[in-house]
Write a protein that holds these residues in place. Structure first.
Motif, mmCIF file in Angstrom:
data_model
loop_
_atom_site.group_PDB
_atom_site.id
_atom_site.type_symbol
_atom_site.label_atom_id
_atom_site.label_comp_id
_atom_site.label_asym_id
_atom_site.label_seq_id
_atom_site.Cartn_x
_atom_site.Cartn_y
_atom_site.Cartn_z
ATOM 1 N N VAL A 38 -11.993 -55.533 -7.679
ATOM 2 C CA VAL A 38 -11.290 -55.941 -8.897
ATOM 3 C C VAL A 38 -11.249 -54.758 -9.852
ATOM 4 O O VAL A 38 -12.244 -54.050 -10.024
ATOM 5 N N ILE A 39 -10.080 -54.543 -10.434
ATOM 6 C CA ILE A 39 -9.920 -53.507 -11.451
ATOM 7 C C ILE A 39 -9.423 -54.175 -12.727
ATOM 8 O O ILE A 39 -8.465 -54.958 -12.695
ATOM 9 N N VAL A 40 -10.107 -53.880 -13.831
ATOM 10 C CA VAL A 40 -9.728 -54.404 -15.136
ATOM 11 C C VAL A 40 -9.344 -53.215 -16.014
ATOM 12 O O VAL A 40 -10.050 -52.209 -16.040
ATOM 13 N N ALA A 41 -8.235 -53.338 -16.713
ATOM 14 C CA ALA A 41 -7.747 -52.252 -17.569
ATOM 15 C C ALA A 41 -8.740 -51.961 -18.690
ATOM 16 O O ALA A 41 -9.350 -52.877 -19.244
ATOM 17 N N SER A 42 -8.865 -50.681 -19.011
ATOM 18 C CA SER A 42 -9.797 -50.278 -20.070
ATOM 19 C C SER A 42 -9.372 -50.809 -21.434
ATOM 20 O O SER A 42 -10.199 -50.977 -22.325
ATOM 21 N N ASP A 43 -8.062 -51.102 -21.602
ATOM 22 C CA ASP A 43 -7.610 -51.640 -22.879
ATOM 23 C C ASP A 43 -7.480 -53.169 -22.859
ATOM 24 O O ASP A 43 -6.920 -53.758 -23.775
ATOM 25 N N ALA A 44 -8.046 -53.810 -21.827
ATOM 26 C CA ALA A 44 -8.134 -55.278 -21.828
ATOM 27 C C ALA A 44 -9.177 -55.666 -22.871
ATOM 28 O O ALA A 44 -10.073 -54.869 -23.190
ATOM 29 N N SER A 45 -9.083 -56.868 -23.384
ATOM 30 C CA SER A 45 -10.019 -57.294 -24.432
ATOM 31 C C SER A 45 -11.453 -57.321 -23.900
ATOM 32 O O SER A 45 -11.681 -57.448 -22.693
ATOM 33 N N GLU A 46 -12.395 -57.202 -24.814
ATOM 34 C CA GLU A 46 -13.819 -57.277 -24.440
ATOM 35 C C GLU A 46 -14.091 -58.592 -23.723
ATOM 36 O O GLU A 46 -14.840 -58.644 -22.755
ATOM 37 N N ASN A 47 -13.467 -59.664 -24.219
ATOM 38 C CA ASN A 47 -13.638 -60.982 -23.638
ATOM 39 C C ASN A 47 -13.169 -61.005 -22.179
ATOM 40 O O ASN A 47 -13.852 -61.535 -21.302
ATOM 41 N N THR A 48 -12.007 -60.410 -21.918
ATOM 42 C CA THR A 48 -11.467 -60.344 -20.556
ATOM 43 C C THR A 48 -12.386 -59.520 -19.667
ATOM 44 O O THR A 48 -12.706 -59.924 -18.538
ATOM 45 N N GLN A 49 -12.832 -58.370 -20.156
ATOM 46 C CA GLN A 49 -13.728 -57.526 -19.363
ATOM 47 C C GLN A 49 -15.025 -58.264 -19.030
ATOM 48 O O GLN A 49 -15.485 -58.230 -17.896
ATOM 49 N N LYS A 50 -15.590 -58.963 -20.024
ATOM 50 C CA LYS A 50 -16.836 -59.700 -19.803
ATOM 51 C C LYS A 50 -16.616 -60.837 -18.807
ATOM 52 O O LYS A 50 -17.435 -61.053 -17.908
#
Length: 106
Positions: A38-50
């Motif tokens: 899984v790759i999550v964008a660095s500019d995704a929200s903190e909530n999304t990353q968590k």
């Protein structure tokens, strides 16, 4: 250099039909046991990353924060993408190897 390889492999994986992108599809791939990476964008929200960090830890899927939403979307021929899952084991391992090199040299 490695950055282009990561993004190029993501494009290849998408052409092969081995990428699920967008939060809903990424989450479904992880929960269905089809996601190898899984790759999550660095500019995704903190909530999304968590959210993805917690889920991938639980399901034991490697997760990386990498690239921006626009870049990830562009390389898989889509609009902005905050998250994506690679559903092919071989491609996932290749991309992960390149990610490790890229993230240690940046």
């Amino acid at each position: 250099m490695n950055r282009n390889k990561v993004l190029g492999l993501l494009g290849l994986a998408e052409k092969a039909g081995k990428v699920r992108s967008g939060e809903f599809s990424t989450e479904k791939a992880v929960k269905d046991g089809r996601a190898w990476l899984v790759i999550v964008a660095s500019d995704a929200s903190e909530n999304t990353q968590k959210h993805f960090r917690d889920m991938t830890t639980f399901y034991e899927v490697p997760m990386y924060v990498y690239g921006e939403k626009e870049t990830l979307g562009h390389f898989i021929g889509k609009e902005f993408r905050a998250s994506l899952a690679v559903t092919n084991e071989g491609l996932a391992h290749s991309i992960e190897d390149k990610l490790k090199l890229t993230l240690t040299t940046e």
